[in-house]
Design a protein around this motif. Structure first.
Motif, PDB file in Angstrom:
ATOM      1  N   ARG A  82     -17.921  -5.329 -12.342  1.00 22.74           N
ATOM      2  CA  ARG A  82     -16.692  -5.932 -11.811  1.00 22.74           C
ATOM      3  C   ARG A  82     -17.001  -7.331 -11.313  1.00 22.74           C
ATOM      4  NH1 ARG A  82     -14.261  -3.687  -7.148  1.00 22.74           N
ATOM      5  NH2 ARG A  82     -16.369  -3.400  -6.397  1.00 22.74           N
ATOM      6  N   ILE A  83     -16.032  -8.218 -11.426  1.00 21.50           N
ATOM      7  CA  ILE A  83     -16.091  -9.537 -10.799  1.00 21.50           C
ATOM      8  C   ILE A  83     -15.227  -9.423  -9.555  1.00 21.50           C
ATOM      9  CG2 ILE A  83     -15.521 -11.985 -11.016  1.00 21.50           C
ATOM     10  CD1 ILE A  83     -15.775 -11.566 -14.099  1.00 21.50           C
ATOM     11  N   VAL A  84     -15.821  -9.704  -8.398  1.00 24.52           N
ATOM     12  CA  VAL A  84     -15.105  -9.537  -7.132  1.00 24.52           C
ATOM     13  C   VAL A  84     -15.125 -10.832  -6.327  1.00 24.52           C
ATOM     14  CG1 VAL A  84     -15.639  -7.061  -7.000  1.00 24.52           C
ATOM     15  CG2 VAL A  84     -17.151  -8.701  -5.912  1.00 24.52           C
ATOM     16  N   ALA A  85     -14.169 -10.945  -5.423  1.00 32.23           N
ATOM     17  CA  ALA A  85     -14.136 -12.081  -4.506  1.00 32.23           C
ATOM     18  C   ALA A  85     -15.244 -11.886  -3.475  1.00 32.23           C
ATOM     19  CB  ALA A  85     -12.782 -12.179  -3.816  1.00 32.23           C
ATOM     20  N   ASN A  86     -16.059 -12.906  -3.297  1.00 30.72           N
ATOM     21  CA  ASN A  86     -17.170 -12.851  -2.355  1.00 30.72           C
ATOM     22  C   ASN A  86     -16.682 -12.876  -0.912  1.00 30.72           C
ATOM     23  OD1 ASN A  86     -19.957 -12.777  -1.849  1.00 30.72           O
ATOM     24  ND2 ASN A  86     -20.011 -14.981  -1.532  1.00 30.72           N
ATOM     25  N   GLU A  87     -15.517 -13.478  -0.709  1.00 31.06           N
ATOM     26  CA  GLU A  87     -14.912 -13.519   0.620  1.00 31.06           C
ATOM     27  C   GLU A  87     -13.408 -13.631   0.458  1.00 31.06           C
ATOM     28  OE1 GLU A  87     -17.052 -17.077   1.847  1.00 31.06           O
ATOM     29  OE2 GLU A  87     -15.141 -18.125   2.005  1.00 31.06           O
ATOM     30  N   ALA A  88     -12.694 -13.405   1.535  1.00 33.35           N
ATOM     31  CA  ALA A  88     -11.229 -13.493   1.500  1.00 33.35           C
ATOM     32  C   ALA A  88     -10.806 -14.936   1.223  1.00 33.35           C
ATOM     33  CB  ALA A  88     -10.649 -13.024   2.829  1.00 33.35           C
ATOM     34  N   ILE A  89      -9.734 -15.073   0.461  1.00 28.75           N
ATOM     35  CA  ILE A  89      -9.186 -16.393   0.153  1.00 28.75           C
ATOM     36  C   ILE A  89      -7.747 -16.409   0.641  1.00 28.75           C
ATOM     37  CG2 ILE A  89      -8.626 -18.039  -1.678  1.00 28.75           C
ATOM     38  CD1 ILE A  89     -10.813 -16.600  -3.365  1.00 28.75           C
TER      39      ILE A  89
ATOM     40  N   SER B  46     -20.357 -11.685  -8.862  1.00 27.20           N
ATOM     41  CA  SER B  46     -20.398 -10.401  -9.538  1.00 27.20           C
ATOM     42  C   SER B  46     -20.980  -9.394  -8.567  1.00 27.20           C
ATOM     43  CB  SER B  46     -21.275 -10.497 -10.782  1.00 27.20           C
ATOM     44  OG  SER B  46     -21.521  -9.214 -11.287  1.00 27.20           O
ATOM     45  N   ASP B  47     -20.528  -8.170  -8.611  1.00 26.62           N
ATOM     46  CA  ASP B  47     -21.061  -7.152  -7.695  1.00 26.62           C
ATOM     47  C   ASP B  47     -22.215  -6.388  -8.335  1.00 26.62           C
ATOM     48  OD1 ASP B  47     -19.719  -5.619  -9.543  1.00 26.62           O
ATOM     49  OD2 ASP B  47     -18.786  -4.298  -8.077  1.00 26.62           O
ATOM     50  N   ALA B  48     -22.956  -7.067  -9.181  1.00 30.28           N
ATOM     51  CA  ALA B  48     -24.071  -6.436  -9.920  1.00 30.28           C
ATOM     52  C   ALA B  48     -25.075  -5.793  -9.003  1.00 30.28           C
ATOM     53  CB  ALA B  48     -24.769  -7.474 -10.788  1.00 30.28           C
TER      54      ALA B  48
ATOM     55  N   GLN C 204     -12.069  -7.863  -3.485  1.00 32.69           N
ATOM     56  CA  GLN C 204     -10.976  -7.547  -4.409  1.00 32.69           C
ATOM     57  C   GLN C 204     -11.451  -7.781  -5.839  1.00 32.69           C
ATOM     58  OE1 GLN C 204      -7.181  -9.357  -3.536  1.00 32.69           O
ATOM     59  NE2 GLN C 204      -6.520  -9.233  -5.663  1.00 32.69           N
ATOM     60  N   THR C 205     -11.162  -6.852  -6.728  1.00 36.77           N
ATOM     61  CA  THR C 205     -11.547  -6.993  -8.129  1.00 36.77           C
ATOM     62  C   THR C 205     -10.718  -8.088  -8.790  1.00 36.77           C
ATOM     63  OG1 THR C 205     -12.196  -4.677  -8.269  1.00 36.77           O
ATOM     64  CG2 THR C 205     -11.726  -5.798 -10.345  1.00 36.77           C
ATOM     65  N   LEU C 206     -11.405  -9.029  -9.431  1.00 38.08           N
ATOM     66  CA  LEU C 206     -10.749 -10.142 -10.111  1.00 38.08           C
ATOM     67  C   LEU C 206     -10.898 -10.041 -11.621  1.00 38.08           C
ATOM     68  CD1 LEU C 206     -11.997 -12.950  -7.729  1.00 38.08           C
ATOM     69  CD2 LEU C 206      -9.799 -11.771  -7.676  1.00 38.08           C
ATOM     70  N   GLY C 207     -11.805  -9.194 -12.079  1.00 33.78           N
ATOM     71  CA  GLY C 207     -12.011  -9.040 -13.511  1.00 33.78           C
ATOM     72  C   GLY C 207     -13.243  -8.223 -13.801  1.00 33.78           C
ATOM     73  N   THR C 208     -13.674  -8.292 -15.063  1.00 32.12           N
ATOM     74  CA  THR C 208     -14.823  -7.528 -15.535  1.00 32.12           C
ATOM     75  C   THR C 208     -15.649  -8.397 -16.468  1.00 32.12           C
ATOM     76  OG1 THR C 208     -13.456  -5.536 -15.495  1.00 32.12           O
ATOM     77  CG2 THR C 208     -15.515  -5.394 -16.692  1.00 32.12           C
ATOM     78  N   VAL C 209     -16.965  -8.271 -16.369  1.00 38.08           N
ATOM     79  CA  VAL C 209     -17.859  -8.931 -17.325  1.00 38.08           C
ATOM     80  C   VAL C 209     -18.629  -7.830 -18.058  1.00 38.08           C
ATOM     81  CG1 VAL C 209     -19.719  -9.269 -15.633  1.00 38.08           C
ATOM     82  CG2 VAL C 209     -19.612 -10.708 -17.669  1.00 38.08           C
TER      83      VAL C 209
END
Length: 76
Positions: free
Chosen positions: A40-47, A74-76, A22-27
């Motif tokens: 995009r900054i994404v969740a590495n796993e479900a929370i 980050s999904d870099a 899930q997208t949490l933000g942007t760097v």
């Protein structure tokens, strides 16, 4: 020299539960007032949704060592 900065923009109103990826933000990397990279900054796993006990543990963990255990990446 170049003027380089980093801009982090987090999504507003993100609440648990959070899905994996899930997208949490942007760097953004900015050089001389130009965006040269954006990811995009994404969740590495479900929370899962936290209950009161989990919330207290997260707060105590943060107060004791200055960091949380939320798995962000980050999904870099």
């Amino acid at each position: 020299g170049r003027n380089i900065s980093v801009s982090v923009e987090m999504c507003e109103n993100v609440e648990a539960p959070v899905s994996k990826k899930q997208t949490l933000g942007t760097v953004k990397i900015i050089s001389d007032n130009k965006v040269v990279a954006e990811h995009r900054i994404v969740a590495n796993e479900a929370i899962k949704e936290l209950n009161l006990f989990d919330s207290v543990l997260k707060i105590l963990n943060f107060l004791s060592n200055g960091k949380t255990t939320y798995p962000f990446s980050s999904d870099a």
